[in-house]
Write a protein that holds these residues in place. Structure first.
Motif, short mmCIF file in Angstrom:
data_model
loop_
_atom_site.label_atom_id
_atom_site.label_comp_id
_atom_site.label_asym_id
_atom_site.label_seq_id
_atom_site.Cartn_x
_atom_site.Cartn_y
_atom_site.Cartn_z
N MET A 117 0.84 -1.20 0.00
CA MET A 117 0.00 0.00 0.00
C MET A 117 0.87 1.24 0.00
SD MET A 117 -3.44 0.87 1.89
CE MET A 117 -4.19 2.49 1.87
N PHE B 27 0.62 5.48 0.36
CA PHE B 27 -0.30 6.47 0.90
C PHE B 27 -0.09 7.84 0.25
CE2 PHE B 27 0.57 3.27 4.06
CZ PHE B 27 -0.65 3.02 4.64
N ASP C 36 13.95 13.15 4.74
CA ASP C 36 13.74 14.60 4.70
C ASP C 36 14.70 15.32 3.75
OD1 ASP C 36 16.01 14.35 6.16
OD2 ASP C 36 15.32 15.46 7.92
N ARG D 67 9.34 0.73 -1.62
CA ARG D 67 9.24 0.03 -0.34
C ARG D 67 8.12 -1.00 -0.37
NH1 ARG D 67 7.96 3.35 5.14
NH2 ARG D 67 5.95 3.61 4.11
N SER D 68 7.00 -0.64 -1.01
CA SER D 68 5.90 -1.61 -0.98
C SER D 68 6.06 -2.71 -2.02
CB SER D 68 4.54 -0.91 -1.12
OG SER D 68 4.53 -0.17 -2.30
N ASN E 216 4.38 8.61 4.14
CA ASN E 216 4.57 7.83 5.37
C ASN E 216 5.86 7.03 5.38
OD1 ASN E 216 2.09 8.81 5.84
ND2 ASN E 216 1.02 6.87 5.98
N LEU E 217 6.94 7.61 4.84
CA LEU E 217 8.25 6.96 5.01
C LEU E 217 8.63 7.08 6.48
CD1 LEU E 217 10.18 8.26 1.88
CD2 LEU E 217 9.20 6.00 2.24
N PHE E 218 9.52 6.18 6.94
CA PHE E 218 9.97 6.26 8.33
C PHE E 218 11.10 7.27 8.41
CE2 PHE E 218 8.67 1.64 7.89
CZ PHE E 218 7.37 1.89 8.29
N PRO E 219 10.90 8.39 9.11
CA PRO E 219 11.88 9.49 9.04
C PRO E 219 13.21 9.17 9.70
CG PRO E 219 10.18 9.98 10.67
CD PRO E 219 9.75 8.72 9.96
#
Lengths: 302, 249
Positions: B85, B87, B139, B153-154, B91-94
Motif C-alpha cells: 500500500m 499512501f 527529509d 518500499r511496498s 509515510n516513510l519512516f523518518p
C-alpha cells in the motif's frame, strides 16, 4: 498553466547559472559591510562597558559590606573545605552509584509502565488500570514521603528476607517515584508518533510488536530525549534526599562535617561537587533540545 | 481465465450513522489495474483501507486469491504480506535511510538476510533512478522522490496486489509526472493494482477498468476510454466536467 510552470523553472535555472559564475560584491554591498562592521564594533564596546560597570559595582558593594568577613568565614573557609573534601567526595560516590543503578531501573520500569498504558490489548486491561493508578499516585506524592515510607516503613514490617539496608531501600524509593515520571514522558513520546506511521508499518506486514520496536519507539525516544535528560539531572540531585535515611552520601557527609565545626563550608563544597556534574549535563541537554528543534524546522522547510 | 486477485462483493462500511461504502462489488483480474475516481469523501480511501484491513467492514466479502479476508479469525499480518500500500502522505519512516526503509519489512517480515534484502533494494533503486539517494534520510528528498521510495518500499515485498491511495495528491504538478511514470512501469511489468486518483489523464493510460464512486456507491464503471470520454451517467458527466474545469484532464 503547465507552460508557465515550465517557464518559471527554466528561468530559475538561468538565474542559478548566473549566480554560479564568479561574483564580486557591488560597491553598494561593500559600503554596507563597512557600516555593519562599525555597528558591530560599537555594540561590542557597549556590552563590555556595561558588564564591567554592573558586575564591578555589585562585587564592590558585596566586598565592602560590613557582613562580608563573617560571610566568608562561615561559608567560604576554603582551608577547612579542602580538609573535609575527601569525605564529601567519598559520599558523592554514593550519589553517583545510586544515580547509575536508579536510572537503569527507572528506564526499565518506566518503559514497561508506558508500554502497558499505551497498549490496546483487552487482556492487558487490568494492567492498564494498575499502571494508571500507579502513575497517578506516585506522581502525586512528595518523594521525601515515599523515601520515609519505604526506608522506615518496610523494616518496620519485620518480614524476614526483606532487606533493612537503607541504601537499597532508599534507591527503591527513588526508583518508585521516578518510574512514574519517566513513564509519563515516554508515553507522551509514543503518543506523538503519528498514526499514519503505524498504518504504514502495519500495511508492510509488520506485527504490532515489530511496529513498536522498529518504527514507533525509535521516533518516540528521539523526541523525548531532552525531557529525559532533564529528569536525569533532577534524579542526580534528588539522590541526596536519601541522606535522610542515614545513607552517607555527599549531603550527609557535609552535614556531619559542618555539625562538628559549626561552619557551613562543607555544604558549599557539596553544592560545588553537584554543580560540576549538573551544569555540564544541563548544557548538554540544552544543546540536544536546540538540535532537535533545528532538525524539526529543517524538516518543515523540506 | 484465472481467478481474480481481488474480488469484492456487496461491501458495506459505515462510521457510526454515516454510511461510507455500500453495494460495492468488483473484481480485479491478475495483471490489470482498476482505478477509482470520485470527489474527496466519496469513499475511495476507505475502500483501499478496508482491502488492507486497516479498517474493518460492516458487511460483504473481500477475497484475495480466493481467500475471504473479512473472516474475523484471519491473521491480518498474513493478509498484508500479500498486499502493498502506498499512501497520499508517503509515510516513510523518518528515522531510517532510504535503503533501511525499503529493507525493513523484507528482513523482519519475510525473513530475508540483510544482504539479500539490500541487493533487492539496490536493484529497485537502480531501476527507478534513486540509487544515489540510498543512504539519505527521507527529509533530504523531494516529495516526488519520497513517494517513489514509498512505492519501491511496498513492491520490495513482491505483493500480489498494490493499493495506491491518491499517491500524487500531495505533490506539485512538476513532481507528479515522475511518480506516475514509475506506476506506469509497474503496470507494464504486470503488477495488479487498485488505485484511487484525481489524475484523469493518468487513469486513462493505466486503467483497465475505471469506476466512478459517489456517496459510497459505484455509480458507473467501464473501460478507461469509455468512462472518461463517453460517460453515460449524469453524475459521472458532472464530476468529469468539474474535474475538467479544474484543469486536471
Amino acid at each position: 498553466m503547465s507552460s508557465t510552470e515550465q517557464g518559471a523553472v527554466s528561468d530559475d535555472g538561468d538565474r542559478a547559472s548566473a549566480f554560479s559564475n564568479t561574483w564580486e560584491p557591488s560597491a553598494l554591498e561593500i559600503s554596507r559591510r563597512k557600516v555593519r562592521k562599525k555597528q558591530n564594533q560599537r555594540n561590542t564596546l557597549i556590552a563590555i562597558f556595561s558588564t564591567v560597570v554592573v558586575l564591578g559595582t555589585l562585587i564592590t558593594l558585596l566586598v565592602t559590606s560590613p557582613g562580608f568577613k563573617s560571610l566568608t568565614d562561615t561559608f567560604f573557609a576554603w582551608a577547612y573545605g579542602v580538609e573535609v573534601l575527601p569525605k564529601i567526595i567519598l559520599g558523592f560516590s554514593t550519589n553517583v552509584l545510586l544515580t547509575i543503578i536508579a536510572s537503569t531501573c527507572v528506564a526499565i520500569f518506566g518503559m514497561i509502565i508506558a508500554l502497558t498504558r499505551t497498549s490496546r490489548s483487552p487482556a492487558l486491561l487490568p494492567f492498564r488500570i494498575l499502571a494508571t493508578a500507579y502513575v497517578d499516585i506516585f506522581r502525586g506524592i512528595p518523594m521525601l514521603l515515599v523515601i520515609l515510607l519505604v526506608g522506615f516503613g518496610i523494616p518496620a514490617l519485620r518480614i524476614s528476607g526483606l532487606t533493612n539496608n537503607v541504601l537499597i531501600l532508599g534507591t527503591a524509593a527513588v526508583v518508585i517515584t521516578y518510574s512514574a515520571y519517566v513513564a509519563e514522558v515516554l508515553r507522551s513520546g509514543i503518543l506523538t508518533v503519528h498514526p499514519s506511521q503505524r498504518a504504514a508499518a502495519r500495511s508492510l506486514g509488520l506485527s504490532h510488536f515489530q511496529t513498536l520496536r522498529f518504527v514507533v519507539l525509535p521516533q518516540a525516544l528521539r523526541r523525548v530525549t531532552p525531557p529525559l535528560l532533564n529528569d536525569l539531572v533532577s534524579l542526580i540531585k534528588d539522590t541526596g534526599l536519601v541522606s535522610i535515611l542515614g545513607v552517607t552520601d555527599a549531603i550527609r557527609a557535609a552535614q556531619i562535617a559542618s555539625s562538628r565545626s559549626f561552619n557551613y563550608t562543607p555544604y558549599v563544597m557539596a553544592a560545588i561537587i553537584f554543580l560540576l556534574i549538573t551544569i555540564p549535563l544541563t548544557r548538554f541537554t540544552d544543546r540536544t533540545i536546540r538540535r532537535s528543534i533545528e532538525k524539526q524546522n529543517a524538516q518543515g522547510l523540506a | 481465465m484465472s481467478a481474480p486477485v481481488l474480488e469484492i462483493s456487496n461491501l458495506r462500511k459505515s462510521f457510526g450513522d454515516e454510511v461510507v461504502l455500500q453495494n460495492i462489488s468488483f473484481s480485479v483480474p491478475v495483471h490489470t489495474a482498476t482505478v477509482f475516481i470520485g470527489a474527496s469523501g466519496s469513499g475511495k480511501s476507505t475502500l483501499l483501507r478496508c482491502i488492507n484491513l486497516l479498517d474493518s467492514v460492516d458487511d460483504g466479502v473481500i477475497k484475495i486469491d480466493g481467500e475471504d479476508i473479512t473472516d474475523p479469525t484471519i491473521k491480518s499480518d498474513q493478509v498484508r504480506r500479500k498486499l502493498g500500500m502506498v499512501f497520499q502522505a508517503f509515510n516513510l519512516f523518518p528515522h531510517m535511510t532510504v535503503r533501511k526503509n525499503i529493507t525493513l519489512a523484507p528482513i523482519q517480515v519475510h525473513g530475508l538476510s540483510k544482504d539479500e534484502a539490500n541487493a533487492r533494494a539496490d536493484e529497485l533503486l537502480n531501476r527507478f533512478g534513486l540509487m544515489e539517494k540510498a543512504d539519505q534520510y527521507p527529509d533530504r528528498l523531494s516529495g516526488g522522490q519520497q513517494q517513489r521510495v514509498a512505492i519501491i518500499r511496498s513492491i520490495a515485498l513482491r505483493p500480489r496486489l498494490l493499493l495506491l491511495d491518491e499517491i500524487t495528491s500531495a505533490l506539485d504538478p512538476v513532481l507528479v509526472n515522475e511518480v506516475l511514470s514509475t506506476v506506469r512501469d509497474l503496470k507494464n511489468d504486470g503488477m495488479t493494482m487498485v488505485l484511487a486518483t484525481h489524475e484523469m489523464g493518468f487513469a486513462k493510460q493505466v486503467a483497465d477498468e475505471v469506476c466512478y464512486l459517489e456517496a459510497g456507491q459505484i455509480v458507473e464503471r467501464g473501460s478507461a476510454q469509455q468512462m472518461i470520454e463517453t460517460p453515460q451517467d449524469q453524475r459521472t458527466i458532472d464530476f468529469l466536467k468539474r474535474v475538467h474545469e479544474a484543469g486536471r484532464l
